[in-house]
Design a protein around this motif. Structure first.
Motif, PDB file in Angstrom:
ATOM      1  N   UNK A 488       0.770  -1.136   0.089  1.00 10.20           N
ATOM      2  CA  UNK A 488      -0.088  -0.156  -0.053  1.00 10.20           C
ATOM      3  C   UNK A 488       0.906   1.087   0.069  1.00 10.20           C
ATOM      4  N   UNK A 489       0.624   1.961  -0.908  1.00  9.10           N
ATOM      5  CA  UNK A 489       1.319   3.281  -1.129  1.00  9.10           C
ATOM      6  C   UNK A 489       0.846   4.703  -0.391  1.00  9.10           C
ATOM      7  N   UNK A 490       1.059   5.133   0.734  1.00 10.90           N
ATOM      8  CA  UNK A 490       0.354   6.130   1.479  1.00 10.90           C
ATOM      9  C   UNK A 490       0.918   7.452   1.509  1.00 10.90           C
ATOM     10  N   UNK A 518       5.917  12.504  -1.568  1.00  5.83           N
ATOM     11  CA  UNK A 518       6.608  11.273  -1.213  1.00  5.83           C
ATOM     12  C   UNK A 518       5.674  10.482  -0.593  1.00  5.83           C
ATOM     13  N   UNK A 519       5.992   9.192  -0.826  1.00  8.61           N
ATOM     14  CA  UNK A 519       5.001   7.942  -0.367  1.00  8.61           C
ATOM     15  C   UNK A 519       5.771   7.012   0.630  1.00  8.61           C
ATOM     16  N   UNK A 520       4.953   6.429   1.785  1.00  7.13           N
ATOM     17  CA  UNK A 520       5.629   5.332   2.296  1.00  7.13           C
ATOM     18  C   UNK A 520       4.732   4.168   1.945  1.00  7.13           C
ATOM     19  N   UNK A 521       5.534   3.167   1.642  1.00  9.89           N
ATOM     20  CA  UNK A 521       5.252   2.159   1.167  1.00  9.89           C
ATOM     21  C   UNK A 521       5.022   0.779   2.286  1.00  9.89           C
ATOM     22  N   UNK A 522       3.899   0.371   2.574  1.00  8.89           N
ATOM     23  CA  UNK A 522       3.486  -0.688   3.686  1.00  8.89           C
ATOM     24  C   UNK A 522       3.496  -1.985   2.890  1.00  8.89           C
ATOM     25  N   UNK A 523       3.828  -2.910   3.584  1.00  6.23           N
ATOM     26  CA  UNK A 523       3.902  -4.236   2.878  1.00  6.23           C
ATOM     27  C   UNK A 523       3.550  -5.491   3.774  1.00  6.23           C
ATOM     28  N   UNK A 524       2.986  -6.472   3.075  1.00  7.72           N
ATOM     29  CA  UNK A 524       2.496  -7.637   3.924  1.00  7.72           C
ATOM     30  C   UNK A 524       3.016  -8.852   3.027  1.00  7.72           C
ATOM     31  N   UNK A 525       3.230  -9.905   3.822  1.00  6.96           N
ATOM     32  CA  UNK A 525       3.582 -11.348   2.885  1.00  6.96           C
ATOM     33  C   UNK A 525       2.486 -12.146   3.587  1.00  6.96           C
ATOM     34  N   UNK A 526       1.499 -12.243   2.473  1.00  4.99           N
ATOM     35  CA  UNK A 526       0.140 -13.140   2.810  1.00  4.99           C
ATOM     36  C   UNK A 526       0.459 -14.545   2.843  1.00  4.99           C
TER      37      UNK A 526
END
Length: 688
Positions: A488-490, A518-526
């Motif tokens: 997710x890019x926030x 500028x974005x912060x990218x949130x990650x999740x490995x499902x």
């Protein structure tokens, strides 16, 4: 009953209401000024506030004052009219021809979809001198503010809880002992309906003191006044479902009560404190809170069991409903966790029916690009244009049901190869993180939740923002096990960071920049933490606030990520299968095998030994599979033996036996890999 008797009873009712009415001096002043013609042409007074805040009582006071001033009063209740322009006009047409009529519209949230028509079509036809009061739970939409014509004709008032002085007057009027006022105010916060209910209890408690507090006995006393007599434990359970769920349907009740669903739904529907909406039934806010508090105290294990049943049912709905219904389904699922601080802070759960999710058609492309340029800048708009040309099916538009305007959009980009990373810095950051952390395996894909663009007319927490995050949950839930990473890019990092980290998301090292944004990218490995483990973890955290639930502490633990599953490459996976086959019959060896912590075992709730045995047995069903089954089963399932002994037992030359064994093990590896990547039913649909 004669009309005279009816008038007499009505007068006595109004006298009693006037006697206990307290507060709202500012609102009464505005209304009286408008009645007298001193309000500079005020034609519409819009009141809004939560349930039980006193909107209906204030409208009754307005009606009495208007009649006392010699004005005709027309009252329309949104609960009982059909929410269509034709039905509304039939109910209220007298105001169009009457002389200085006062129109009072109560419970407007039930017909909120008429707001644009009411503002632009109906109210514009009113004669000069008419006065309209609209009362509902939702604030007026931005159309009133943007139109300079309404600026001098309309006034908005948000009703709040009573002030301490007003609450004291409220309690005095009801005869509540002064010694309990502070305690009652602390219990209710000045909420009018809560005050009225607590006052009724305090009056009966002659021994109440300044230390009075809403004990469990008080809650038990309040509840009968709120809900009356409950026919049976089954009906009580139906009430508890109604209190915990966002809305209650017969289908939802059936998931908990089985065949009793139809009769209990009909009973709920007839209760005076249960309201009906297009999507189902819901109780008054105070009733909901009292029922929840009582169940959590009285039967904490029953509360946990109810929550788990509703969670499973609502999560399955997200995966199975048509796309048009998936976002409301997510909203209902998330509502179960509303007591979590961040969940309630970042989800509004309002605007039901206000927005619809629609595919982004070619005709929408110019509007979407223009909205991106307005909100995020020209560079971002060019990236929207790029992805619309490559994955137009990834885009969804949020459209207002009132105006038909597109008020937001988002994209769920599905990527199996690093296409676009040389164009879009956000995509480049996502691929860099995936490669460096846990690369995708054959058959898996990455998803990037991109372009959460909302019209500037909406605040940060709004129905549009609800749909942005609800779409993310829906897409993950419906994606199946082939989804590896999601990102997710926030943009508004400071605002959203606490919420997303509370949900367990990690952040990537890179902070990509597009133009000036500028974005912060949130990650999740499902693969490592499937969506069902996330739901279970949120449930554990929520139930940690419920003393008495086994396995949960009295204090809520800090947010933590669920236990990670093992994610193996194909060579690592095949090696683990071979090691596990050799370790069958030795539990201590199987326990440390990586497959014991993989999706194969954990997600399906079976032991590694059973998974292997089932895969070997399945060789029977394959073409020419009997010979492979005999070789693998004899070697690994029928006691520890040497390969030479197994060949002799099968009566095969050792070379033939070895070919059958090697091919059989390869087929077992292939079958288990398909299960790991594609899931049990081929499309990854699993129960939460």
């Amino acid at each position: 009953m004669s009309s005279g008797e009816a008038g007499c009873i009505g007068a006595r009712l109004q006298e009693a209401r006037d006697r206990v009415f307290a507060g709202r001096a500012a609102e009464l002043g505005i209304f009286r000024s408008a009645l007298a013609g001193d309000a500079k042409g005020l034609a519409v007074l819009y009141l809004h506030g939560p349930g039980g805040i006193g909107k209906s009582m204030l409208l009754r006071r307005f009606a009495a004052e208007a009649r006392a001033a010699g004005r005709d009063v027309l009252e329309v209740d949104g609960r009982i009219i059909e929410p269509t322009p034709e039905a509304f006009e039939t109910e209220a047409d007298a105001v169009l021809t009457g002389d200085r009529v006062v129109l009072l519209i109560d419970t407007f949230e039930r017909c909120q979809g008429l707001e644009g028509w009411l503002r632009d079509r109906f109210l514009t036809r009113l004669p000069v001198g008419a006065l309209v009061v609209i009362a509902g739970r939702q604030a007026p939409d931005a159309g009133w503010t943007y139109d300079p014509g309404w600026a001098g004709l309309m006034r908005t008032v948000a009703l709040r809880n009573l002030t301490p002085d007003e609450a004291a007057a409220f309690l005095d009027a009801r005869g509540v002992p002064r010694r309990t006022h502070d305690a009652l105010l602390a219990f209710t916060g000045g909420h009018p309906l809560g005050l009225a209910l607590a006052a009724a209890v305090a009056i009966q408690d002659e021994e109440s003191t300044a230390d009075w507090e809403p004990s469990r006995d008080v809650v038990e006393t309040l509840l009968p006044q709120l809900i009356g007599e409950v026919p049976s434990p089954t009906h009580r359970r139906a009430l508890e479902v109604c209190a915990h769920a966002y809305v209650t349907t017969e289908t939802l009740l059936r998931a908990v009560l089985g065949d009793a669903a139809a009769s209990t739904f009909a009973w709920l529907r007839g209760l005076p404190f249960v309201e009906s909406a297009r999507s189902g039934l819901f109780p008054h806010d105070v009733v909901r809170a009292a029922l929840e508090a009582d169940l959590r105290w009285r039967d904490p294990e029953g509360f946990a069991e109810l929550h788990s049943r509703l969670r499973r049912h609502l999560f399955d709905r997200i995966r199975t409903v048509p796309e048009s219904g998936m976002l409301p389904a997510v909203g209902e699922f998330m509502y179960l966790y509303r007591t979590d601080r961040y969940m309630s802070d970042f989800n509004s759960w309002r605007g039901e029916g206000e927005l619809v999710l629609l595919p982004c058609e070619p005709a929408d492309h110019p509007l979407v690009i223009a909205l991106a340029a307005e909100v995020e800048g020209a560079e971002s708009a060019e990236l929207v244009r790029f992805w619309l040309g490559r994955q137009p099916e990834a885009f969804r538009v949020y459209r207002s049901t009132r105006s038909g305007e597109s008020v937001g959009f988002s994209a769920w980009l599905r990527l199996t190869e690093p296409y676009g990373e040389d164009v879009d810095p956000v995509i480049a950051a996502a691929w860099k993180h995936a490669r460096g952390t846990a690369p995708l395996r054959d058959g898996e894909h990455m998803a990037v939740s991109r372009f959460h663009v909302t019209s500037p007319g909406y605040p940060k927490v709004s129905p549009v923002e609800d749909l942005h995050q609800w779409r993310f949950v829906a897409e993950v839930a419906r994606a199946g096990p082939r989804l590896g990473w999601s990102y997710i890019a926030i943009r508004a990092v400071e605002f959203w960071h606490p919420y997303l980290t509370s949900l367990g998301f990690d952040t990537t090292v890179d902070r990509p920049q597009v133009g000036e944004v500028r974005y912060m990218v949130f990650a999740w490995d499902w693969r490592a933490q499937p969506v069902w483990t996330w739901a279970e973890q949120k449930t554990r955290l929520m139930l940690a606030h419920v003393p008495g639930v086994p396995g949960t502490p009295d204090e809520a633990p800090a947010p933590t990520r669920p236990t990670e599953l093992t994610v193996l490459s194909r060579p690592e996976f095949d090696a683990a299968v071979r090691d596990a086959l050799r370790a069958l019959g030795r539990p201590e060896k199987l326990a440390v095998n990586p497959l014991a912590r993989s999706r194969l075992t954990v997600e399906h709730g079976v032991s590694l030994q059973d998974v292997l045995a089932q895969a070997v047995q399945a060789l029977h069903k394959e073409r020419s599979g009997e010979k492979y089954h005999r070789a693998v089963a004899t070697t690994y399932l029928r006691g520890r033996t040497t390969q030479e002994a197994a060949a002799a037992r099968l009566g095969l030359p050792f070379g033939t036996y070895r070919r059958h064994l090697v091919s059989g093990v390869e087929r077992v590896c292939d079958a288990l890999w398909r299960l790991e990547i594609h899931g049990a039913d081929g499309d990854g649909h699993r129960s939460a």
